[in-house]
Scaffold this active site. Sequence first.
Site, PDB file in Angstrom:
ATOM      1  N   SER A 157      28.749 -47.016 -16.115  1.00 26.93           N
ATOM      2  CA  SER A 157      29.163 -46.176 -17.231  1.00 26.93           C
ATOM      3  C   SER A 157      29.098 -44.739 -16.728  1.00 26.93           C
ATOM      4  O   SER A 157      28.401 -44.447 -15.751  1.00 26.93           O
ATOM      5  CB  SER A 157      28.209 -46.360 -18.416  1.00 26.93           C
ATOM      6  N   SER A 335      30.787   6.805  -4.424  1.00 31.14           N
ATOM      7  CA  SER A 335      31.235   7.489  -5.630  1.00 31.14           C
ATOM      8  C   SER A 335      32.681   7.919  -5.500  1.00 31.14           C
ATOM      9  O   SER A 335      33.154   8.252  -4.410  1.00 31.14           O
ATOM     10  CB  SER A 335      30.350   8.717  -5.894  1.00 31.14           C
TER      11      SER A 335
END
Length: 479
Positions: A157, A335
């Site tokens: 199953s 940055s």
Amino acid sequence: MDHASHRYENVAKLYQSSGDRTEKDLLGEKQVPHTAYYGIQTLRALENFDISGITLNFYPDVIRGFAKVKKAAALANNDLQNIPDNVCASICQACDEITMGMLHNHFIVDMIQGGAGTSTNMNANEVIANRALEIMGYQRGEYAYCHPNNHVNCSQSTNDAYPTAMKVALLDANDELIQVVQQLIVAFDDKAHAFADILKMGRTQLQDAVPMTMGQSFKAFASSLRNEVERLKISALSFHKVNMGGTAIGTGLNANAKYRERVIQHLSRVTGREITLAEDLIEATHDTGAFVMYSSALKQLAVKLSKICNDLRLLSSGPRAGLNEINLPPMQPGSSIMPGKVNPVIPEVVNQIAYKVIGNDLTITHAAEAGQLELNVMEPVMIESVFESLEILKNGMQSLAERCVEGITVNEEVCESYVKNSIGIVTALNPYLGYEICTMLAKEALENNRSVYDLVLEKELMSKVALDDALAPENMVNS
């Protein structure tokens, strides 16, 4: 056109050929791309569960886990004469090919799904069946000769095959994770050796404490991770115990009484691991405690990594207005507006990975609690979460080792100046001058911005030779 239909068409185009084949199930018929190894139930899952975009083939260990379980089941069923020799041999060959990496692009079901993993199980059953048909000389879809349910899923199953396959997959994935952790440990160990003689100030509560070496800091990082390796190994032990043979709810309905023993023997041989059968298959079918415990180990590893990365970011802060004790290798400009800025991007991303793993652990905890009666239908989100945690931890630690730790250098002059100018070194003089005098020295040094070293000599509390000996690194630092 809705999103699910659009995705279905994209997959269909991927496998388009001269025609389709017609397959049918409980709900009716569907046209399956002729070149697809999956079948109708996989297509239904593709339409119903367009959820995360993370499909089974994102995690090869999951697919290999299913292939190993299905091979063991085929061998056990052949032993019991449930499937003929030629079908068994073809299924085994198909499973071996999948284990080696073939056909993974046909495992297309979303990791998050309803049905307690049935769609995943059927995706595996269909791919294996259709490849087995080819091996036997038949066309894909000619299920009379090898059927996804009757042959590949024989004596099984989803409720025993799915969790068993996931445990097998996690055993393999855990081995891979540990290898990456050990790579990171080696990187920290190497730095611990390289920085063994560099004195620096230790800090508690972000305040100056007592001296130590930079090597000791990095050795502590390595030791912390080494502890997590043992925890991962222990947590994974529970994956060796499975409910294979319990079928739907643990009673073993539709499976020969001898099947359990046979399939466990074959699974142990196929995986090369000591797989054992759970004592109570009904309990084991609904219990998900093994996943909860393992996720907890992943969370603890993530927490340790995040702490280490916080330290690396603090120690490298600056360079002019921070601690600036170490230099992280520059990876990219930091940055879009501040020229010259370089950020600690690798530790930062590992921090974020840790937050994700912590969140996944909460998901797994809630999903485990949501189990009802004889089955926990929430296993798919547990499995998706644990494999996501594994994958991002592996990738993050590899980047941390190779793109950060291995390139770290120390600013020795900065470290030395912090030690000499620190109030904290007065602690090392306690055995010579006593707590009261040391307190007075610390207060005066702090109020007048003086050096403890200079004050001791000025007040003739110790000779320079005695003071230098008391403050020698080897006397202040015990490795």
